[in-house]
Design a protein around this motif. Structure first.
Motif, PDB file in Angstrom:
ATOM      1  N   SER A 186       1.022  -1.120  -0.132  1.00 59.98           N
ATOM      2  CA  SER A 186      -0.160   0.079  -0.147  1.00 59.98           C
ATOM      3  C   SER A 186       0.928   1.038  -0.062  1.00 59.98           C
ATOM      4  CB  SER A 186      -1.037   0.100   1.290  1.00 59.98           C
ATOM      5  OG  SER A 186      -0.309   0.217   2.422  1.00 59.98           O
TER       6      SER A 186
ATOM      7  N   THR B  23      -6.048  -2.111   0.778  1.00 54.93           N
ATOM      8  CA  THR B  23      -7.177  -1.224   0.220  1.00 54.93           C
ATOM      9  C   THR B  23      -8.383  -1.063   1.135  1.00 54.93           C
ATOM     10  OG1 THR B  23      -8.589  -2.668  -0.984  1.00 54.93           O
ATOM     11  CG2 THR B  23      -6.727  -1.440  -2.049  1.00 54.93           C
TER      12      THR B  23
ATOM     13  N   ALA C 226      -7.836  -0.741  -8.998  1.00 49.65           N
ATOM     14  CA  ALA C 226      -7.499  -0.908  -7.671  1.00 49.65           C
ATOM     15  C   ALA C 226      -7.372  -2.663  -7.571  1.00 49.65           C
ATOM     16  CB  ALA C 226      -8.337  -0.428  -6.688  1.00 49.65           C
TER      17      ALA C 226
ATOM     18  N   GLY D 125      -5.640   6.895  -0.029  1.00 51.53           N
ATOM     19  CA  GLY D 125      -6.355   5.520   0.195  1.00 51.53           C
ATOM     20  C   GLY D 125      -6.926   5.250   1.451  1.00 51.53           C
TER      21      GLY D 125
END
Lengths: 307, 428
Positions: free
Chosen positions: A135, A247, A167, B250
């Motif tokens: 990430s 995510t 994603a 994010g």
């Protein structure tokens, strides 16, 4: 006389049984315990999925209402689409990467042991760590995109992590990084076990390396391939920690996967019944993979016996 | 009829008379002990509850706190497990409508007598009191109050925008954000990427546009209000906010970006008062930012109420019961509430605590004043994003729509409004 004859073997059998007791205990006790747990909790979850349970389990019967609610929810539909895409992409790509790595390592190169450890290392790392590290790497403001832009290529774009259509691919990337080493290890073992006489015979017949792999070596690998596919598929279906760290189902709800939906329903929304229904649906998907595999194994064994 | 009442009163009276000495004896005989679970382990929250524990120990109690870090839902999973095992903690953190929901699955302690003895009911906002006595009896006690729609203005970003006026309405707010953008602030809105963060943007927008519509649509789930024009207007405002946010965050927590906010790389943060405690705990100074109530189009403050609370679970052990009484008395104590709020950046639940003294920030004084004004003008509403307005299931369904809208800029405001109404309908 008759008595003596009958007691001797039974006494011997008893002594034998006592001697082998530790063996039975080590095998059967844990096996029975885990089987009992597995079966009991599975049955409990199935029962739960037909009850109106919310905060805590309650008795009752609502028929298929939980199932229809889960199936109709947007989260679940997105999760199923993602599972299909993630599952197939992950399995195929990790298979291909693993195979290529294995073939390259099989060329009797120097430092093979070191390389093998490096490729296998990700397997030793927990998925939460993998997810977190990726990430950062994939974050456009921190990771690869920023690095390349700082190097001078200012129009470079790699923002899949925050792009809701792409994603899901970031999860594929991280998952492949994590587990292609595992596929490589299995394939390498397979490559090494190919009969040397067979290779020699092919060499005498004048087969080049590409032809040799295609015609002689790779066909012997397919039982391993099936094993790798099944193991990776059941991993894909139950993926949870990787997505949660990478995510968390986002951006928005674009990277939902079934396991995340189950957790969300059970623990975030406190809808135990619906969560259980989603879990049972996951089990059914898993069975759809495992049952054909079991059937195939059964047929293989039958064939081996009759051959 | 009058005879039965008298008899009942008589019976109750004599039972109380009999029980009282026993109760007093039990109190003196045992050392009060409290088993508590909460989500507060680190930062200002952790520091505050540790300080509360110290006070508990000073009063002769045994403090056994088990924090479950993360979000409230994670703490709830432990609570659920303990309740199902028949071993609930003597008290646990729980708030909003969840108090009513959870009180149905295990017996709770009737706190009416302790609350009456402290004269607490007179100093608590009525809407808040209602949440803590779902069946008409006090079973939980609010500990501190936050407003979830506070504006944190970065001084450096304000300088870049050459602005010094605190925005009051959404129009002024949008104007300020434009100026910041023009003045070189890359992201006029400071943000994290969590669901609650997205939810807060929406609730601040809708409540600022119309507190009445917010109450009807979000708190009462009124079908007509959910399809009303205010919802669409709120989504339009949220899209503006989303366009000013950093898309790269994010799933990050808002606190990850505090340095960028202070540096003027991000301009305005729409966050709860707890951010004050987090900012201070991270070593930032009050000179770095201004705290003000969130935008309100009718210029009167709108207060999106979020209150942390403790619920008390029934236990048979006399030491735990004594611990519960002591804990309840401490939580309601003005001195303790002052200590707690000064550490976390919240405001006290008691409306009679004086915030003029040292130890309180301007932001806290503004928050307390906003609460008073908002209650007077009936503009204090319950936060959705922080589980005060609805139970978890409904909240999650609504926030799904909001967070998808924030991240997916192809969804039109009209579409989002329809999806919101659908999500509510299917989760009823």
């Amino acid at each position: 006389m008759t008595i003596a004859v009958s007691t001797t073997p039974s006494r011997r059998a008893a002594a034998d049984w006592v001697r082998r007791l530790p063996e039975y205990l080590t095998i059967w006790v844990p096996l029975l315990l885990s089987a009992a747990h597995l079966i009991a909790f599975t049955l409990w979850t199935i029962w739960m999925s037909f009850t109106p349970s919310t905060l805590v389990p309650v008795a009752g019967w609502v028929g298929l209402r939980n199932y229809s609610a889960v199936a109709a929810s947007r989260n679940w539909q997105i999760a199923l689409d993602n599972l299909l895409l993630f599952g197939s992409a992950f399995v195929l790509l990790s298979l291909a990467t693993g195979l290529i790595l294995a073939i390259l390592l099989d060329q009797r190169i120097r430092g093979e042991n070191l390389l093998r450890s490096i490729f296998l290392y990700p397997l030793a790392v927990s998925f939460v760590v993998t997810g977190t590290v990726w990430s950062w790497l994939l974050n456009p403001g921190l990771g690869i995109q920023k690095l390349v832009r700082d190097l001078g290529w200012t129009s470079f774009r790699f923002d899949w992590l925050i792009d809701r259509d792409m994603a899901i691919w970031t999860i594929v990337i991280a998952a492949i990084w994590q587990s292609s080493g595992f596929a490589m290890a299995l394939f390498l073992a397979g490559l090494r076990s190919v009969d040397a006489d067979l290779i020699k015979a092919a060499q005498i017949d004048g087969a080049g390396p590409i032809r040799m792999y295609r015609r002689v070596i790779l066909p012997t690998l397919w039982p391993i391939t099936i094993t790798v596919i099944v193991i990776q598929l059941q991993f894909a279906i139950s993926t949870f920690d990787l997505v949660r760290a990478l995510t968390n189902g986002g951006p928005g709800i674009a990277t939902q996967l079934p396991a995340l939906v189950v957790y969300d329903l059970m623990f975030q929304r406190s809808l135990l019944g619906r969560g259980a229904a989603a879990a049972v649906l996951m089990l059914l998907i898993l069975l759809a993979v495992l049952l054909p595999y079991a059937a195939w194994r059964y047929v293989q064994r039958r064939r081996a016996i009759h051959a | 009829m009058p005879i039965t009442t008298t008899r009942r009163q008589l019976l109750a009276g004599s039972a109380a008379a009999l029980a009282l000495p026993a109760f007093a004896r039990a109190q003196s005989a045992v050392k009060p002990r409290l088993t508590a679970i909460s989500q507060w382990s680190a930062g200002s929250d952790g520091a505050a509850i540790t300080a509360l524990g110290k006070k508990f120990e000073e009063k002769g109690g045994v403090w056994q706190h088990s924090p479950v870090p993360g979000f409230t839902t994670e703490m709830m999973n432990k609570l659920r497990a303990q309740i199902m095992a028949g071993d609930p903690p003597a008290c646990s953190q729980l708030k909003g409508p969840e108090i009513a929901a959870w009180s149905k699955i295990a017996p709770t302690v009737d706190l009416d007598a302790v609350v009456a003895a402290a004269g607490y009911e007179k100093v608590v906002a009525p809407d808040l009191a209602k949440l803590h006595k779902p069946g008409g009896k006090w079973i939980a006690l609010p500990l501190q109050i936050y407003s979830t729609n506070m504006l944190f203005l970065s001084k450096r970003a304000m300088d870049k925008a050459k602005a010094d006026k605190i925005p009051v309405t959404w129009a002024e707010f949008n104007d300020l954000a434009e100026k910041m953008k023009a003045g070189g602030v890359p992201y006029p809105i400071a943000n994290g990427g969590t669901r609650a963060d997205d939810g807060q943007k929406f609730e601040a927008a809708l409540a600022g546009i119309s507190p009445t519509a917010y109450r009807a649509a979000i708190m009462n789930l009124d079908k007509k209000a959910l399809e009303g024009p205010e919802i669409k207007a709120a989504f339009v405002q949220v899209r503006k906010i989303a366009d000013w946010m950093d898309p790269n965050v994010g799933a990050q927590h808002f606190s990850t970006n505090l340095k960028r906010f202070v540096d003027g790389d991000m301009g305005v943060m729409i966050m709860g008062g707890w951010a004050q405690g987090v900012l201070r705990n991270a070593g930032f100074k009050f000179e770095d930012f201004i705290i003000a109530p969130g935008p309100s189009d009718n210029s009167k403050p709108v207060f999106l109420l979020n209150a942390d609370a403790f619920i008390f679970w029934q236990r048979k052990e006399p030491d735990l019961q004594a611990g519960q009484t002591l804990m309840a008395q401490l939580v309601m104590d003005p001195a303790i509430q002052t200590m707690y709020s000064q550490i976390t950046g919240s405001i006290p639940v008691r409306t009679d605590v004086d915030l003029s003294g040292e130890g309180w920030s301007d932001g806290q004084r503004r928050t307390a004043a906003a609460l008073k004004d908002a209650i007077a003008s009936n503009q204090a509403v319950l936060s959705l994003a922080h589980n005060m307005a609805q139970e978890n299931g409904m909240t999650a369904a609504i926030i799904d729509v909001i967070t998808e809208y924030v991240k997916n800029k192809t969804i039109k405001p009209e579409q989002a409004a329809i999806r919101l109404a659908d999500a509510v309908e299917s989760s009823r």
